[in-house]
Design a protein around this motif. Structure first.
Motif, mmCIF file in Angstrom:
data_model
loop_
_atom_site.group_PDB
_atom_site.id
_atom_site.type_symbol
_atom_site.label_atom_id
_atom_site.label_comp_id
_atom_site.label_asym_id
_atom_site.label_seq_id
_atom_site.Cartn_x
_atom_site.Cartn_y
_atom_site.Cartn_z
ATOM 1 N N SER A 69 0.813 -1.217 0.000
ATOM 2 C CA SER A 69 0.000 0.000 0.000
ATOM 3 C C SER A 69 0.849 1.271 0.000
ATOM 4 O O SER A 69 0.317 2.362 -0.144
ATOM 5 N N LYS A 70 2.141 1.135 0.133
ATOM 6 C CA LYS A 70 3.019 2.316 0.117
ATOM 7 C C LYS A 70 3.497 2.678 -1.279
ATOM 8 O O LYS A 70 3.916 3.795 -1.525
ATOM 9 N N HIS A 71 3.459 1.707 -2.199
ATOM 10 C CA HIS A 71 3.926 1.945 -3.560
ATOM 11 C C HIS A 71 2.764 1.915 -4.534
ATOM 12 O O HIS A 71 1.798 1.185 -4.343
ATOM 13 N N SER A 72 2.879 2.685 -5.606
ATOM 14 C CA SER A 72 1.814 2.732 -6.602
ATOM 15 C C SER A 72 1.829 1.462 -7.446
ATOM 16 O O SER A 72 2.856 0.810 -7.605
ATOM 17 N N PHE A 73 0.676 1.145 -8.005
ATOM 18 C CA PHE A 73 0.583 -0.025 -8.870
ATOM 19 C C PHE A 73 1.209 0.251 -10.228
ATOM 20 O O PHE A 73 1.890 -0.589 -10.790
ATOM 21 N N CYS A 74 1.017 1.452 -10.757
ATOM 22 C CA CYS A 74 1.451 1.730 -12.136
ATOM 23 C C CYS A 74 2.971 1.835 -12.266
ATOM 24 O O CYS A 74 3.552 1.258 -13.173
ATOM 25 N N CYS A 75 3.628 2.555 -11.377
ATOM 26 C CA CYS A 75 5.070 2.795 -11.507
ATOM 27 C C CYS A 75 5.915 2.046 -10.476
ATOM 28 O O CYS A 75 7.107 1.875 -10.663
ATOM 29 N N GLY A 76 5.309 1.667 -9.366
ATOM 30 C CA GLY A 76 6.042 0.984 -8.320
ATOM 31 C C GLY A 76 6.842 1.901 -7.415
ATOM 32 O O GLY A 76 7.590 1.433 -6.567
ATOM 33 N N VAL A 77 6.680 3.200 -7.588
ATOM 34 C CA VAL A 77 7.400 4.146 -6.729
ATOM 35 C C VAL A 77 6.549 4.453 -5.502
ATOM 36 O O VAL A 77 5.336 4.259 -5.498
ATOM 37 N N GLU A 78 7.194 4.945 -4.453
ATOM 38 C CA GLU A 78 6.459 5.254 -3.231
ATOM 39 C C GLU A 78 5.505 6.414 -3.474
ATOM 40 O O GLU A 78 5.861 7.425 -4.094
ATOM 41 N N LEU A 79 4.281 6.246 -3.005
ATOM 42 C CA LEU A 79 3.256 7.269 -3.182
ATOM 43 C C LEU A 79 3.544 8.466 -2.283
ATOM 44 O O LEU A 79 3.943 8.311 -1.135
ATOM 45 N N LYS A 80 3.334 9.654 -2.810
ATOM 46 C CA LYS A 80 3.432 10.884 -2.021
ATOM 47 C C LYS A 80 2.066 11.115 -1.399
ATOM 48 O O LYS A 80 1.055 11.142 -2.099
ATOM 49 N N ARG A 81 2.034 11.246 -0.090
ATOM 50 C CA ARG A 81 0.761 11.394 0.611
ATOM 51 C C ARG A 81 0.628 12.794 1.201
ATOM 52 O O ARG A 81 1.552 13.279 1.846
ATOM 53 N N PRO A 82 -0.545 13.395 1.003
ATOM 54 C CA PRO A 82 -0.793 14.677 1.674
ATOM 55 C C PRO A 82 -0.779 14.477 3.195
ATOM 56 O O PRO A 82 -1.075 13.385 3.684
ATOM 57 N N ALA A 83 -0.446 15.508 3.921
ATOM 58 C CA ALA A 83 -0.253 15.390 5.365
ATOM 59 C C ALA A 83 -1.484 14.864 6.103
ATOM 60 O O ALA A 83 -1.363 14.077 7.024
ATOM 61 N N LYS A 84 -2.679 15.275 5.716
ATOM 62 C CA LYS A 84 -3.875 14.892 6.471
ATOM 63 C C LYS A 84 -4.668 13.780 5.803
ATOM 64 O O LYS A 84 -5.754 13.448 6.243
ATOM 65 N N SER A 85 -4.156 13.191 4.748
ATOM 66 C CA SER A 85 -4.880 12.136 4.058
ATOM 67 C C SER A 85 -4.154 10.815 4.230
ATOM 68 O O SER A 85 -3.015 10.662 3.825
ATOM 69 N N LYS A 86 -4.837 9.837 4.825
ATOM 70 C CA LYS A 86 -4.226 8.533 5.039
ATOM 71 C C LYS A 86 -4.503 7.573 3.898
ATOM 72 O O LYS A 86 -3.786 6.624 3.704
ATOM 73 N N GLY A 87 -5.554 7.798 3.133
ATOM 74 C CA GLY A 87 -5.963 6.819 2.141
ATOM 75 C C GLY A 87 -5.677 7.176 0.706
ATOM 76 O O GLY A 87 -5.945 6.383 -0.187
#
Length: 141
Positions: free
Chosen positions: A80-98
């Motif tokens: 859940s930390k990496h994207s499906f399309c590129c496999g890189v770690e997802l950048k998450r906004p500070a107040k958004s967990k999902g």
């Protein structure tokens, strides 16, 4: 009296498991008329998210489902930390967990991206060397 109470508790548990299996897998899989389902189940053993809450009966559920369909225990590490399309770690906004942003510009919700990564990893593992890594096969009566 205690034995009778335990028996009624076991019967209630079996009914609940059967209801969950029918809702999750469908009537065809539970009745044994469908062979088109493989259930990928996360191998993680995490504590519950809420302090003081009981943990889910994870092992009991997948073993019960394995009566009806093949269940494959899969590694869900960092899915859940990496994207499906590129496999890189997802950048998450500070107040958004999902929600996370991929390097290619796509916006991903955490759970669907993780589910796709797990399915993709399973597909690659079973087709690259031709060995199916099913943890449990359907139990024949």
């Amino acid at each position: 009296k205690a034995l009778r109470m335990r028996h009624s508790s076991d019967v209630a548990e079996q009914r609940a498991l059967n209801k969950v299996a029918r809702e999750f897998l469908g009537d065809d899989a539970v009745d044994g008329t469908s062979d088109a389902v493989v259930l990928l189940w996360g191998r993680g053993s995490f504590r519950p998210g809420t302090k003081g809450a009981p943990s889910a009966p994870n092992q009991k559920l997948w073993k019960y489902f394995a009566r009806f369909v093949p269940v494959v225990l899969v590694n869900e590490y960092r899915s859940s930390k990496h994207s499906f399309c590129c496999g890189v770690e997802l950048k998450r906004p500070a107040k958004s967990k999902g929600i996370g942003f991929c390097a290619c510009g796509r916006v991903w919700r955490r759970d669907p991206s993780a589910a796709l990564r797990i399915a993709h990893n399973y597909y690659n593992a079973t087709t690259s060397d031709g060995i199916s890594r099913t943890a449990l096969q359907r139990q024949k009566d």
